[in-house]
Design a protein around this motif. Sequence first.
Motif, PDB file in Angstrom:
ATOM      1  N   GLU A 133      -4.423   5.898  15.050  1.00 47.41           N
ATOM      2  CA  GLU A 133      -6.020   6.360  14.614  1.00 47.41           C
ATOM      3  C   GLU A 133      -6.488   8.077  14.697  1.00 47.41           C
ATOM      4  N   SER A 189      -2.020  -3.410   7.154  1.00 45.68           N
ATOM      5  CA  SER A 189      -2.465  -4.929   6.727  1.00 45.68           C
ATOM      6  C   SER A 189      -1.219  -4.550   5.610  1.00 45.68           C
ATOM      7  N   LYS A 244      -1.547   0.550  15.233  1.00 51.33           N
ATOM      8  CA  LYS A 244      -2.847   1.523  15.720  1.00 51.33           C
ATOM      9  C   LYS A 244      -3.223   2.142  16.445  1.00 51.33           C
ATOM     10  N   HIS A 300       0.847  -1.253   0.172  1.00 48.03           N
ATOM     11  CA  HIS A 300       0.096  -0.231   0.234  1.00 48.03           C
ATOM     12  C   HIS A 300       0.414   0.835   0.426  1.00 48.03           C
ATOM     13  N   SER A 346      -6.891   7.305   6.527  1.00 51.21           N
ATOM     14  CA  SER A 346      -7.792   6.118   6.093  1.00 51.21           C
ATOM     15  C   SER A 346      -7.041   4.831   5.376  1.00 51.21           C
ATOM     16  N   THR A 347      -6.836   6.248   4.626  1.00 50.40           N
ATOM     17  CA  THR A 347      -5.582   4.729   3.678  1.00 50.40           C
ATOM     18  C   THR A 347      -4.983   4.669   3.832  1.00 50.40           C
ATOM     19  N   ARG A 348      -3.965   5.098   4.779  1.00 50.77           N
ATOM     20  CA  ARG A 348      -2.740   5.196   5.563  1.00 50.77           C
ATOM     21  C   ARG A 348      -2.657   4.055   6.598  1.00 50.77           C
ATOM     22  N   THR A 349      -4.109   3.895   7.636  1.00 44.05           N
ATOM     23  CA  THR A 349      -3.658   3.769   8.771  1.00 44.05           C
ATOM     24  C   THR A 349      -4.548   2.335   7.922  1.00 44.05           C
ATOM     25  N   THR A 350      -5.342   1.583   6.822  1.00 44.53           N
ATOM     26  CA  THR A 350      -6.167   0.828   6.687  1.00 44.53           C
ATOM     27  C   THR A 350      -4.592   0.505   6.315  1.00 44.53           C
ATOM     28  N   GLY A 351      -3.779   1.005   4.924  1.00 44.65           N
ATOM     29  CA  GLY A 351      -2.974   0.556   4.072  1.00 44.65           C
ATOM     30  C   GLY A 351      -1.772  -0.357   5.437  1.00 44.65           C
TER      31      GLY A 351
END
Length: 351
Positions: free
Chosen positions: A204, A159, A200, A35, A151-156
Amino acid sequence: MGKALIRGIVALLLLAGCLMIPVIAAPGDTAPADHHIAVRQAHLAWVALEKDVEMNAALTYVSTRYYTDTAYMSDLLAAFRGVEARIPAARTDADIDSIIADLQQITRLFRNESQAQMVAGQGSWAEQNSQILKATSNNPYIAEKKNLYWSTRTTGQLSDFDTWAEEAQAELTTLKTKGYDTTKAQRARDVTVAGRPDLKAALESRSEDRVNAASDLILSLSMDYVSSVEETRHQVPDDARIRFLLEQADRAVGKADSLNTDTMIVILDIGAAEPSLSQLKEDIKATRLLLNAGRLESAKKNLPVIKKDFSDLAQAYRDIASSANLPPDLSGALGAMAVALDNTAGQMGEV
């Protein structure tokens, strides 16, 4: 796989350091995590829009002053937006680095021209800054880009971290299956993974400082993991040691076969030596089959059986040497063979 893993986590955790600077600032052999590009895109889209709004507010203010010419400023803003429009199509770090370089160059030119026009129009820097602040504060479009970035950074990032953890575990499982002692490396991997909740929480919180602190800690721990894996790889794995022992056993069996033949020529009946040797051959064959089938633990459990076979055969040769009327050279060969078999049996307890 070890080097690939460290490259993956370095790229993952040094991401914050290369969002707005060329990625060559990161380690030279770093391979981007899955990501990585998406996060850099989202971040660049956010900061570029914020700069776009700032430039537009500055242009608007300068245009209200007498004796100013904003044509060049307008051209530069249009050029900035043209480069900005390339962001969604970026597919590589090189693409993003090129966009960043172009945006930075245009921003410098715009800043210089803005300063020149402010002097020409005797503008108030305080008033201009106020207009810029008003344009950027609570701007819903900027807020949308900022939210998308986090959002992209947290999820990516989480992951990619999870992917790293899974691949690290798969690597350790493979090494363990081959007979390596992975205890230290497993502990280092688990300690690294234990940092995920802090990462995490930091993501957040949307605090770069907290994210960087959590990432630095995880990076340090992951380095310990990689060091442990490299140390593990320098071990001689159990399967290699067992194969070596089986090769030693094969050589001993070959010599025993020859000795049995020589002895039977003299006394015909060699008692337990023949069945003991046959049992040894069967157990060696069974152990090798288990090893080739990947059943390392079962193969290891067979070693004490082979050890006993060697001891039984050695005792059989001693019995022959002490009870039969043999030529001195054959009696000596039986005694020497018994000692050699005892020594080979002793090696079977080293795995």
